[in-house]
Design a protein around this motif. Structure first.
Motif, PDB file in Angstrom:
ATOM      1  N   SER A 154      39.390  45.728  41.494  1.00 36.20           N
ATOM      2  CA  SER A 154      40.434  44.849  42.017  1.00 36.20           C
ATOM      3  C   SER A 154      39.979  43.389  42.019  1.00 36.20           C
ATOM      4  O   SER A 154      40.643  42.546  42.601  1.00 36.20           O
ATOM      5  N   TRP A 155      38.859  43.103  41.369  1.00 30.84           N
ATOM      6  CA  TRP A 155      38.341  41.737  41.336  1.00 30.84           C
ATOM      7  C   TRP A 155      38.499  41.104  39.958  1.00 30.84           C
ATOM      8  O   TRP A 155      38.226  41.724  38.936  1.00 30.84           O
ATOM      9  N   THR A 156      38.933  39.873  39.961  1.00 33.08           N
ATOM     10  CA  THR A 156      38.911  39.027  38.770  1.00 33.08           C
ATOM     11  C   THR A 156      37.981  37.876  39.106  1.00 33.08           C
ATOM     12  O   THR A 156      38.052  37.310  40.199  1.00 33.08           O
ATOM     13  N   LEU A 157      37.117  37.548  38.169  1.00 33.01           N
ATOM     14  CA  LEU A 157      36.094  36.532  38.418  1.00 33.01           C
ATOM     15  C   LEU A 157      36.323  35.314  37.539  1.00 33.01           C
ATOM     16  O   LEU A 157      36.726  35.436  36.391  1.00 33.01           O
ATOM     17  N   ARG A 158      36.055  34.144  38.097  1.00 31.57           N
ATOM     18  CA  ARG A 158      36.130  32.900  37.329  1.00 31.57           C
ATOM     19  C   ARG A 158      34.711  32.570  36.884  1.00 31.57           C
ATOM     20  O   ARG A 158      33.864  32.175  37.677  1.00 31.57           O
ATOM     21  N   CYS A 159      34.451  32.781  35.601  1.00 29.92           N
ATOM     22  CA  CYS A 159      33.120  32.557  35.030  1.00 29.92           C
ATOM     23  C   CYS A 159      33.206  31.433  34.018  1.00 29.92           C
ATOM     24  O   CYS A 159      33.846  31.585  32.966  1.00 29.92           O
ATOM     25  N   ASN A 160      32.585  30.321  34.344  1.00 23.99           N
ATOM     26  CA  ASN A 160      32.559  29.183  33.432  1.00 23.99           C
ATOM     27  C   ASN A 160      33.975  28.761  33.028  1.00 23.99           C
ATOM     28  O   ASN A 160      34.236  28.468  31.870  1.00 23.99           O
ATOM     29  N   GLY A 161      34.917  28.813  33.973  1.00 23.88           N
ATOM     30  CA  GLY A 161      36.289  28.386  33.732  1.00 23.88           C
ATOM     31  C   GLY A 161      37.197  29.443  33.134  1.00 23.88           C
ATOM     32  O   GLY A 161      38.376  29.208  32.942  1.00 23.88           O
ATOM     33  N   GLU A 162      36.673  30.624  32.821  1.00 18.23           N
ATOM     34  CA  GLU A 162      37.469  31.688  32.206  1.00 18.23           C
ATOM     35  C   GLU A 162      37.598  32.856  33.188  1.00 18.23           C
ATOM     36  O   GLU A 162      36.630  33.221  33.844  1.00 18.23           O
TER      37      GLU A 162
END
Length: 185
Positions: free
Chosen positions: A147-155
């Motif tokens: 259920s997690w979405t991560l913001r990695c380096n703007g993506e």
């Protein structure tokens, strides 16, 4: 090989070596808590060209792919066996396990920490240490994506839940073993 091609090749090899050392070092260092509280360490991967993430806490290693040893089994996602630290591990196509079809080719293998399993992935984009504000919790989970979405380096990258994926794989293999034997005439 031209001098510019050789320099470009050397720069790429140096970058890969830096990533490898940083990845290995992340397992050797004690967990750090700072102003971010409990930061998450994640690995960015690609499946079918799409960005995803895996928790580094669930991984024991990352290896460049080679040719796995063939293994005769009736499991569609099984690519073969690999050796890792003196252990033979089954190698599965993560794309196939997620129901996105068979991969046309993997470039990396991730070794799981909780189970003697390796997963083939198509791409490796890097690793990140994420503060709480880069973690977005969604209303629910979808199959093996948490259920997690991560913001990695703007993506934005969905976080793949490896625990349920391994549980489903284990249950599937156990069910295959319990197939009734064919009666002899």
């Amino acid at each position: 090989m031209s001098p510019s091609s050789q320099a470009s090749n050397e720069a790429l090899l140096a970058q890969l070596q830096g990533w490898r050392e940083s990845f290995d070092q992340s397992f050797a260092e004690p967990r750090i808590t700072d102003g971010w509280g409990d930061a998450w360490n994640v690995l960015g991967i690609r499946i079918a060209g799409e960005p995803f993430a895996l928790s580094l806490d669930e991984l024991a290693g990352l290896l460049p792919s080679q040719t796995p040893a063939p293994y005769p089994a009736d499991v569609p996602a099984l690519l073969g066996l690999i050796g890792h630290r003196g252990q033979a591990l089954p190698l599965y196509d993560l794309r196939a396990l997620l129901g996105r079809g068979a991969s046309s080719g993997s470039r990396w293998w991730v070794i799981l920490r909780a189970a003697p399993v390796a997963l083939a992935v198509e791409g490796f984009d890097g690793q990140w240490r994420l503060p709480p504000e880069d973690r977005l919790q969604q209303a629910g989970s979808h199959d093996d994506v948490s259920s997690w979405t991560l913001r990695c380096n703007g993506e934005l990258r969905p976080l793949i839940a490896l625990g349920p994926l391994v549980e489903r794989l284990t249950a599937s293999l156990a069910a295959k073993k319990n197939v009734e034997p064919v009666a002899s005439a």
